[in-house]
Design an enzyme around this catalytic site. Structure first.
Site, PDB file in Angstrom:
ATOM      1  N   THR A 184      19.097  -3.719 -44.520  1.00 40.24           N
ATOM      2  CA  THR A 184      20.460  -3.234 -44.308  1.00 40.24           C
ATOM      3  C   THR A 184      20.444  -1.959 -43.459  1.00 40.24           C
ATOM      4  O   THR A 184      21.235  -1.817 -42.523  1.00 40.24           O
ATOM      5  CB  THR A 184      21.124  -2.989 -45.684  1.00 40.24           C
ATOM      6  OG1 THR A 184      20.980  -4.174 -46.467  1.00 40.24           O
ATOM      7  CG2 THR A 184      22.591  -2.661 -45.542  1.00 40.24           C
ATOM      8  N   LYS A 230      17.997 -15.605 -54.441  1.00 42.02           N
ATOM      9  CA  LYS A 230      19.063 -14.855 -53.777  1.00 42.02           C
ATOM     10  C   LYS A 230      19.110 -15.250 -52.320  1.00 42.02           C
ATOM     11  O   LYS A 230      18.276 -16.005 -51.841  1.00 42.02           O
ATOM     12  CB  LYS A 230      18.820 -13.363 -53.916  1.00 42.02           C
ATOM     13  CG  LYS A 230      17.431 -12.932 -53.401  1.00 42.02           C
ATOM     14  CD  LYS A 230      17.480 -11.648 -52.667  1.00 42.02           C
ATOM     15  CE  LYS A 230      16.422 -11.552 -51.585  1.00 42.02           C
ATOM     16  NZ  LYS A 230      16.723 -10.634 -50.543  1.00 42.02           N
ATOM     17  N   ALA A 285       4.086 -10.475 -46.375  1.00 40.19           N
ATOM     18  CA  ALA A 285       3.600  -9.102 -46.171  1.00 40.19           C
ATOM     19  C   ALA A 285       2.384  -8.785 -47.041  1.00 40.19           C
ATOM     20  O   ALA A 285       1.903  -7.672 -47.043  1.00 40.19           O
ATOM     21  CB  ALA A 285       4.711  -8.099 -46.442  1.00 40.19           C
ATOM     22  N   PHE A 307       7.819  -4.725 -47.400  1.00 41.68           N
ATOM     23  CA  PHE A 307       7.427  -3.850 -48.516  1.00 41.68           C
ATOM     24  C   PHE A 307       7.418  -2.376 -48.101  1.00 41.68           C
ATOM     25  O   PHE A 307       8.120  -1.970 -47.191  1.00 41.68           O
ATOM     26  CB  PHE A 307       6.065  -4.267 -49.084  1.00 41.68           C
ATOM     27  CG  PHE A 307       6.029  -5.691 -49.607  1.00 41.68           C
ATOM     28  CD1 PHE A 307       7.121  -6.250 -50.268  1.00 41.68           C
ATOM     29  CD2 PHE A 307       4.902  -6.490 -49.426  1.00 41.68           C
ATOM     30  CE1 PHE A 307       7.084  -7.556 -50.760  1.00 41.68           C
ATOM     31  CE2 PHE A 307       4.862  -7.791 -49.924  1.00 41.68           C
ATOM     32  CZ  PHE A 307       5.951  -8.316 -50.574  1.00 41.68           C
ATOM     33  N   PHE A 311      24.030   4.860 -52.839  1.00 38.82           N
ATOM     34  CA  PHE A 311      24.482   3.868 -53.809  1.00 38.82           C
ATOM     35  C   PHE A 311      25.591   4.506 -54.623  1.00 38.82           C
ATOM     36  O   PHE A 311      25.630   5.731 -54.791  1.00 38.82           O
ATOM     37  CB  PHE A 311      23.317   3.422 -54.706  1.00 38.82           C
ATOM     38  CG  PHE A 311      23.615   2.164 -55.471  1.00 38.82           C
ATOM     39  CD1 PHE A 311      23.485   0.924 -54.860  1.00 38.82           C
ATOM     40  CD2 PHE A 311      24.069   2.218 -56.793  1.00 38.82           C
ATOM     41  CE1 PHE A 311      23.785  -0.227 -55.558  1.00 38.82           C
ATOM     42  CE2 PHE A 311      24.374   1.065 -57.488  1.00 38.82           C
ATOM     43  CZ  PHE A 311      24.240  -0.169 -56.873  1.00 38.82           C
ATOM     44  N   TRP A 330      25.861  -0.085 -45.840  1.00 35.30           N
ATOM     45  CA  TRP A 330      26.349  -1.263 -46.571  1.00 35.30           C
ATOM     46  C   TRP A 330      27.877  -1.237 -46.573  1.00 35.30           C
ATOM     47  O   TRP A 330      28.514  -2.244 -46.284  1.00 35.30           O
ATOM     48  CB  TRP A 330      25.823  -1.241 -48.020  1.00 35.30           C
ATOM     49  CG  TRP A 330      25.964  -2.555 -48.729  1.00 35.30           C
ATOM     50  CD1 TRP A 330      25.008  -3.503 -48.892  1.00 35.30           C
ATOM     51  CD2 TRP A 330      27.140  -3.074 -49.369  1.00 35.30           C
ATOM     52  NE1 TRP A 330      25.511  -4.589 -49.572  1.00 35.30           N
ATOM     53  CE2 TRP A 330      26.816  -4.348 -49.873  1.00 35.30           C
ATOM     54  CE3 TRP A 330      28.447  -2.592 -49.542  1.00 35.30           C
ATOM     55  CZ2 TRP A 330      27.734  -5.153 -50.557  1.00 35.30           C
ATOM     56  CZ3 TRP A 330      29.367  -3.390 -50.220  1.00 35.30           C
ATOM     57  CH2 TRP A 330      29.002  -4.656 -50.718  1.00 35.30           C
TER      58      TRP A 330
END
Lengths: 559, 559
Positions: free
Chosen positions: B77, B109, B277, B305, B385, B413
């Site tokens: 993102t 997901k 990865a 990662f 967040f 986001w």
């Protein structure tokens, strides 16, 4: 062709051609701009919902063949050449074909895109991945398999019996080592051990479903109806019990849009879906045929193997479910193949042999009869090969004159559409007239009755014998109420009977049904007459060994 | 976001967006018309041979992260949001990302296409089949497997030991039942029985090869170099011994062209290749990065990662082989994730806890150090967040000021590119200056030396222990002369050490190398520190159960 110069390969002819941008082909076909999604410069997908029907009058011309022989008949080539000829005669025409599988391409030879000057292009793309439809089908098939094994691993709420799972995994390759496998090894964290196997993608029931569905909604309903196995109590388990018909539809929704390409002569062509012609029905998708019918006045299409298999299923399964009818049927034959049916070995085919030819014509006569059984007028396409002699050609023409059968000589491999003009003119005459097409049986008849009708009226056999396993299965199928479905015969393509060595026109034989597999998603009952190989193997020297890419990124080694 | 209105899902945001035709995006990116092949209206492939370089000055900005936690950091993102911010600042920018695998999409997901208002679109296409690259890779991988088993079945001229085949089959799905299988069962006509297994496609060496090849010729050479197993005499068998590097290249040639899409704000994005990865290097293809560098002044890209894995390999493997250097590195962190590194459980993250946060910052400090070890200036992206408190945010800012570390708050986001402007301005300052980027080791050093350098200088460990198996393998690798390759560490991503539970900044630990797998095609030596799962399983309630298609043919149930 008579000189010693090496003739060009199909790939060389295809790659020398000047292709027109797919946007131009779409214009020729009358596809509105918003309905075309380009996939590269020369391929596209058509959104069928954005195509307005021009009326329901478009004629369907089916191309089928005599019982196939190693000599080759050129059915796809004639299909393409006929469409090109109709195009040359200013007809609004489209050709609808099956998508080739990668397995045979990497294994033995190139794909099913016609040949010589009667090909669909871009040949190398069509034979390699194309627009990804077969990959989407493989993925949906294998996602379902993963969901089944995961369901069992996570507690098996549905009580699926791991010994009675009939859903196999697939790859779109020839890979005999995957025919019989054991999965789930390695301990409790790695799933439940069980016997399993892989088919080639074109043998997946999802491919059959994909080709018979008439809308996205119908696709989802058919997927939901697939039986994946049975519980410990022997009750059927459906995809809808696993609740993944939505996910499978999602995985297929783009693939479900028919693909637009062109012939070497710029005739619009739709290539979409390609199920096996033995354990499935062997025709391109209903979506493709119906989309072509919305756009063109004449749709030329083909079905797998000879008329006893492909055409029979085209009539009794595809035309029934798609609710359309064929207006004419072309039966492709070659002098070489007829001589093989007359008992001549492949190595001796170059020699003139009118007597053997006349004997082999019995096979052709039977295929003509099969088409007439459906109330449709057959036209023989006598597809030229370099070794044919005038005496041989004349023998076939004379016979047709005596028997009052329409025939036209074709030479489309060498000449493209021009080599199919005589055939096209015959086709135009036939489709002018209404025919009395009808399917051969009613689905409400008993399984035994339906199979007997096919064996007696199509194959020319004396009767049918049901093996013990099949008898038991019929009982079970009737108990579940699944008997009111059409029949999909899985039989050798080499003979009208169920014995591959019986060439020509065998009579008096009995066909043995060994097993009956209900395909509730596809909506038919597969009747096996013998072992049907649903996963081919590679030959000792696979075609892949000669394939590669040129310095400027072009394909080489495709046939 | 503070109201009780349910926020839109990523799919809803993506589907409400007004996308620009891909032809327009190509124009923005400076891609000549002849170099773009459309795949639908909003996707395209770029022929890299038809893109003229604009000079070799384009800057590469790598986005990496702290050690990942279940709290989520939002690396993709931020990558997309940073590119959008640079675009808003009138920079000629492209973003280069990895292609998502279908396995996780159907399993847990949605994909790796960013989130919220910082996504690449069309989101549903990118997550489902996209342009078919992963299918082409699966097909090439499995065609090779079929060729191997066929070779053995057809006489085994190369004397391949069926017990020593290391080439596995793949599917692009989560399917634990395929981890350990036995193939070739059913008798002599069905191949040679042997133990086998399936990996997920992104773990295939062909994926790694695909992502590290710098041209089609290089791709073919790397494919030829893959070791598929060993003979009865324990000599390595290469793909070139089977003579199928040409066929595999042919199967990959279209997929090898980078894919063009757009962000929600219309920034040109390339999405191409997506190797694991852990057992691979976890970066998009070199072709993608280099094509973007030909077109843009700034290329924003990411690696899998945390910086100990993705960034280390980006530097020591990808940048080395691609012969470019990163001009800046962004390290993404969130308050939530830092608190987890400080010992707080996921369920307690909503509560302010500055003390835990300060303890967790040790992890961030180490990742900053790692980037500096490569001679590149790190910039922390503190990704907002909703539960972050001002006291917590201030604690991180204060620490950065004390330690003289660049930091910018991001809120991409929710706000898209606007939420990344502060970060973009920092990035622009950093890339103005030449840095002293260097790889960390020379490939000619011994395996032990190279691994020790990574463990001590990147992970912060005390040293390395090689298990018995690994020691034996090192001898063998040296004997074949394969030791002069870079190292690809396969280690848990959750800790800087090889023990997943050691969060924060562990010290004094010893890393144990259990096994070393030479990947001669990819051109690196995989060093396994533990069991690496190369085939994920599905959860009890797979995401697939909620997926479907709306009445008008749109995707539903993707996240």
């Amino acid at each position: 062709m008579m000189t010693t110069v090496k003739p060009l390969t199909d790939l060389e002819i295809a790659m020398q051609a000047e292709l027109r941008p797919i946007t131009e082909i779409a214009k020729v076909a009358g596809i509105p701009e918003e309905a075309l999604e380009q996939y590269g410069k020369y391929k596209g997908k058509i959104d069928p919902n954005l195509i307005a029907p021009q009326g329901d009058d478009a004629k369907v011309v089916l191309v089928t063949a005599i019982s196939p022989t190693p000599a080759g008949e050129g059915k796809s080539t004639v299909t393409v050449g006929l469409a090109d000829a109709l195009h040359q005669l200013d007809q609004k025409v489209m050709v609808a074909l099956r998508e080739p599988s990668l397995g045979p391409v990497m294994g033995i030879k190139g794909g099913a895109a016609g040949g010589g000057h009667a090909q669909v292009v871009p040949m190398e793309d069509i034979n390699l991945h194309f627009t990804g439809d077969l990959h989407a089908i493989s993925t949906a098939n294998n996602a379902l398999a993963a969901i089944i094994d995961n369901h069992i691993h996570q507690g098996n709420a549905l009580q699926i019996d791991p010994r009675r799972i009939i859903w196999k995994r697939v790859v779109d390759l020839n890979d005999r080592a995957l025919r019989n496998v054991v999965v789930g090894l390695g301990g409790p964290a790695q799933g439940m051990p069980r016997e399993d196997g892989f088919d080639i993608t074109v043998a997946s029931e999802i491919m059959a479903v994909f080709c018979l569905a008439t809308s996205l909604t119908d696709l989802q309903e058919r997927l939901a109806n697939i039986v994946i196995g049975y519980t410990f109590e022997k009750e059927p388990v459906f995809v809808r019990d696993l609740q993944v018909e939505g996910a499978l539809t999602l995985l297929l929704k783009e693939a479900f849009k028919p693909n637009l390409v062109q012939t070497l002569e710029g005739t619009p062509a739709i290539i979409h879906g390609g199920p096996f012609a033995n354990i499935a029905h062997g025709c391109n998708s209903i979506m493709a045929t119906q989309t072509a019918r919305k756009l063109a006045d004449i749709v030329v299409t083909e079905a797998g193997f000879g008329s006893d298999l492909g055409a029979e299923k085209f009539m009794n399964i595809k035309a029934r479910m798609g609710q359309f009818k064929p207006s004419a049927v072309v039966v492709v034959a070659t002098i070489r193949a007829l001589k093989m049916h007359g008992g001549i070995a492949k190595s001796d085919l170059a020699q003139e042999n009118v007597a053997a030819l006349q004997q082999g014509m019995a096979n052709l006569a039977k295929h003509v009869d099969i088409i007439r059984t459906f109330g449709v007028e057959p036209i023989i396409a006598l597809n030229r090969f370099i070794t044919d002699t005038e005496a041989e050609l004349q023998a076939v023409l004379d016979w047709c004159a005596t028997e009052n059968i329409r025939i036209a000589r074709t030479n489309v491999w060498e000449q493209g559409g021009e080599g199919g003009i005589a055939l096209a003119q015959q086709v135009l005459q036939v489709i002018e007239q209404e025919n009395e097409f009808h399917v051969l049986y009613d689905v409400t008849e008993s399984i035994e009755q339906k199979v007997t009708t096919i064996v007696q009226r199509i194959y020319g056999g004396a009767g049918v014998q049901f093996g013990e396993k099949a008898k038991k299965q019929i009982q079970q199928i009737e108990q579940y109420g699944w008997d009111i479905l059409p029949i999909c015969m899985a039989k050798t393509q080499y003979s009208l009977s169920d014995q591959p060595q019986l060439l020509g026109r065998p009579e008096g034989f009995t066909v043995t049904i060994r097993e009956i597999i209900p395909k509730l998603g596809a909506g038919f009952l597969v009747c096996l007459t013998g072992d049907i190989l649903t996963m081919p193997g590679l030959p000792k020297q696979p075609a892949a060994l000669h394939m590669g890419v040129t310095a400027d990124g072009k394909a080489k080694g495709l046939f």
